[in-house]
Write an enzyme that holds these catalytic residues in place. Structure first.
Site, PDB file in Angstrom:
ATOM      1  N   GLU A 278       0.818  -1.216   0.000  1.00 23.51           N
ATOM      2  CA  GLU A 278       0.000   0.000   0.000  1.00 23.51           C
ATOM      3  C   GLU A 278       0.851   1.264   0.000  1.00 23.51           C
ATOM      4  O   GLU A 278       0.419   2.298  -0.519  1.00 23.51           O
ATOM      5  CB  GLU A 278      -0.939   0.017   1.210  1.00 23.51           C
ATOM      6  N   HIS A 299      10.018 -26.754  -2.621  1.00 24.24           N
ATOM      7  CA  HIS A 299       9.500 -27.904  -3.365  1.00 24.24           C
ATOM      8  C   HIS A 299       8.296 -27.529  -4.230  1.00 24.24           C
ATOM      9  O   HIS A 299       7.643 -28.406  -4.797  1.00 24.24           O
ATOM     10  CB  HIS A 299       9.130 -29.027  -2.390  1.00 24.24           C
ATOM     11  N   LYS A 413     -14.172  -0.725  -3.830  1.00 27.98           N
ATOM     12  CA  LYS A 413     -15.255  -0.468  -2.881  1.00 27.98           C
ATOM     13  C   LYS A 413     -16.431   0.232  -3.573  1.00 27.98           C
ATOM     14  O   LYS A 413     -17.594  -0.120  -3.343  1.00 27.98           O
ATOM     15  CB  LYS A 413     -14.750   0.386  -1.712  1.00 27.98           C
TER      16      LYS A 413
END
Length: 437
Positions: A278, A299, A413
Site C-alpha cells: 500500500e 519444493h 469499494k
C-alpha cells in the site's frame, strides 16, 4: 537488534549503491522524524514506542485479563491493518496454553468460513473485539452484525454488552456512536496512525494481550529499535534495507520475496505485504511484495525462483537462536541414509539448508538480503515490527511517493457498493451491470 546482511547483493549493484542514496535517506529520515513530508499527518507511529498512551495501555491489559477470565475465545473482527498485525504476532509467538483462542473474522465475505467459525463457538464462551475506524467498512461491518447477534442470542443484550470491545475513532464514526449508545468498552484507533502501521496501538495490542503475549516486552523491543534506527549512516539497518531495496528496484528487480524458515512467520509475511504494497504501489511505481515459506516452498516455488524470469530479489528473515535443541537420533537400519546426521541438531540442518539455498539462488541471479533477529520472542517481534515500519517509510520517500495514502483501494469499494445497491450509487450500478452483461 536487527542485523541486515547485504553481502549477497553486492555483485548485482554498483559499488556506491549505498553512498549515492545517503543524502536522500537523511532527508527521508528527517521527514519521518518531523512528520512534515507527504502524508506526514499519519506518522504518529514513528515515536509511538516512546509516546504511547500509558493509561490506555493499562486499560488494554485489564480488558485482556477480563476476557481471559470470562471467555474461552475472542473473535477479532477487522480487515487489513485492523487484524493483520495482531494475527502476525500471535502466530509468530504462539498463544499461551491457558489463554483464550483468538479467531479472526470480517476479513472476508465467505459464508463457509463464517459458518465454520460459528460452529467452533457453539458451546464456547466468547467475546468480540470489533476494530474499525469508521464502522462502515463492508466486510467487518457485516461480520460484526452476525457475531453481535450471536452474542445477544446467547447472553442477552446486557450480557453481550460486557463482551463487546470496540477499537475505533476517539470521537466520531458509526462504530463510536454505537459503542457510546450500547455502552461497549472502547479503545482508540489514533487519527495520526494509518491502519497498516497500527499494530502497536490498541488495534493490535488487545488481541495480542488476550493471547497471553507480554505486550510490555513487545513495546520495549519496539522502543529499542526506535532508538537504534534514529542513528544515521550505513550502520543503521533500516537505512541499509531501504537503500538496498531501492537500488535493486532501480536495477530492474521489481518483486521482493520475503522468505522465512519458520512456519510461524507465515502470517508475519502477510502483515509485511500490506505496508509495503500500500505504501509503494502507486503512480505506476513500486516493488511487488510476495512471500514464501522455506523449506516447504522450495519444493513448489523453488524452480521458478531458481530459473524463472530474473525480476526478483529475496529478503530472508531468520532468528539466530532457536527456542530449544532437537538432536537427530541414530537409526540402526539407516533406511533413509541419514545416519551421517545422527547427533547433529535440527537447527544445524536448517542452517545448512538456508546457506545452500542462498548460494543457489544468488548463482541463479537472485540477489539475497538477510535480516537477522535474536530469537522468536516478544522483544524481537517488537524490533521487527518497528524496523519494517520505519524502513517502509524511508522506502516510500526514496521512491518519490506518499507512503501513507492508498487512493487505489477505493476503486473496488465503489464498484461493490454500486452492485450491492447502496443508496447513491444507482447510476453507477446500471453502468457496471451493463459492462458485466
Amino acid at each position: 537488534m536487527i542485523f541486515v546482511d547485504t553481502a549477497n547483493i553486492q555483485q548485482f549493484l554498483p559499488k556506491n549503491w549505498f553512498t549515492i542514496r545517503q543524502d536522500a535517506l537523511r532527508h527521508a529520515a528527517g521527514l519521518l522524524d518531523r512528520g512534515d513530508g507527504a502524508g506526514g499527518e499519519f506518522t504518529g507511529w514513528v515515536h509511538l514506542p516512546r509516546n504511547y498512551d500509558r493509561l490506555e495501555f493499562d486499560r488494554i491489559k485489564k480488558a485482556a485479563t477480563k476476557i481471559q477470565s470470562d471467555s474461552k475465545a475472542l473473535v477479532v473482527v477487522g480487515i487489513g491493518g485492523s487484524y493483520l498485525g495482531a494475527r502476525a504476532v500471535i502466530e509468530l509467538l504462539g498463544r499461551k496454553p491457558d489463554a483464550p483462542a483468538v479467531y479472526f473474522a470480517g476479513n472476508n465475505l465467505s459464508t463457509d468460513a463464517t459458518l465454520e467459525l460459528m460452529e467452533k463457538l457453539k458451546d464456547v464462551d466468547f467475546s468480540v473485539n470489533v476494530i474499525s475506524k469508521s464502522g462502515t467498512t463492508t466486510e467487518p461491518a457485516v461480520a460484526f452484525r452476525l457475531f453481535k447477534s450471536l452474542l445477544e442470542e446467547r447472553y442477552g443484550k446486557e450480557g453481550a454488552r460486557g463482551r463487546i470491545y470496540a477499537t475505533t475513532d476517539a470521537c466520531k464514526g458509526a462504530l463510536k456512536g454505537l459503542a457510546d449508545i450500547e455502552g461497549y468498552e472502547t479503545f482508540v484507533v489514533p487519527d495520526n496512525i494509518g491502519g497498516r502501521f497500527s499494530v502497536l496501538t490498541a488495534v493490535g495490542l488487545l488481541p495480542i494481550a488476550v493471547a497471553g503475549i507480554d505486550i510490555d516486552a513487545l513495546m520495549a523491543g519496539a522502543a529499542e529499535a526506535m532508538a537504534a534506527l534514529q542513528k544515521p549512516g550505513e550502520d543503521n539497518p533500516a537505512w541499509r534495507y531501504a537503500a538496498a531495496r531501492h537500488a535493486l528496484y532501480t536495477a530492474g528487480k521489481k518483486v521482493e520475496i520475503l522468505a522465512s524458515y519458520e512456519p510461524s512467520a507465515r502470517f508475519f509475511a502477510e502483515w509485511w505485504k500490506q505496508p509495503y504494497g500500500e505504501s509503494e504501489g502507486k503512480e505506476g511505481k513500486g516493488i511487488f511484495p510476495a512471500s514464501v515459506e522455506f523449506t516447504a516452498d522450495l519444493h513448489s516455488m523453488g524452480q521458478y525462483i531458481q530459473q524463472g524470469e530474473r525480476l526478483m530479489f529475496e529478503t530472508v528473515t531468520r532468528f539466530k537462536s532457536p527456542l530449544g535443541s532437537l538432536p537427530i537420533p541414530q537409526d540402526a537400519a539407516n533406511v533413509d541414509g541419514l545416519n551421517f546426521l545422527a547427533g547433529k541438531d535440527l537447527a544445524f540442518v536448517a542452517e545448512q539448508a538456508l546457506r545452500g539455498t542462498l548460494l543457489a539462488h544468488v548463482d541463479g541471479g537472485v540477489p539475497n538480503l538477510i535480516l537477522e533477529a535474536d530469537r522468536r520472542d516478544e522483544a524481537s517481534a517488537g524490533q521487527l515490527i518497528y524496523f519494517f515500519e520505519y524502513a517502509c517509510g524511508l522506502s516510500g520517500y526514496l521512491l518519490g511517493v506518499n507512503p501513507f495514502d492508498q487512493p487505489g483501494v477505493e476503486a473496488y469499494k465503489k464498484n461493490m457498493f454500486a452492485l450491492l445497491g447502496k443508496p447513491g450509487y444507482e447510476a453507477q450500478k446500471a453502468e457496471l451491470e451493463a459492462r458485466l452483461g
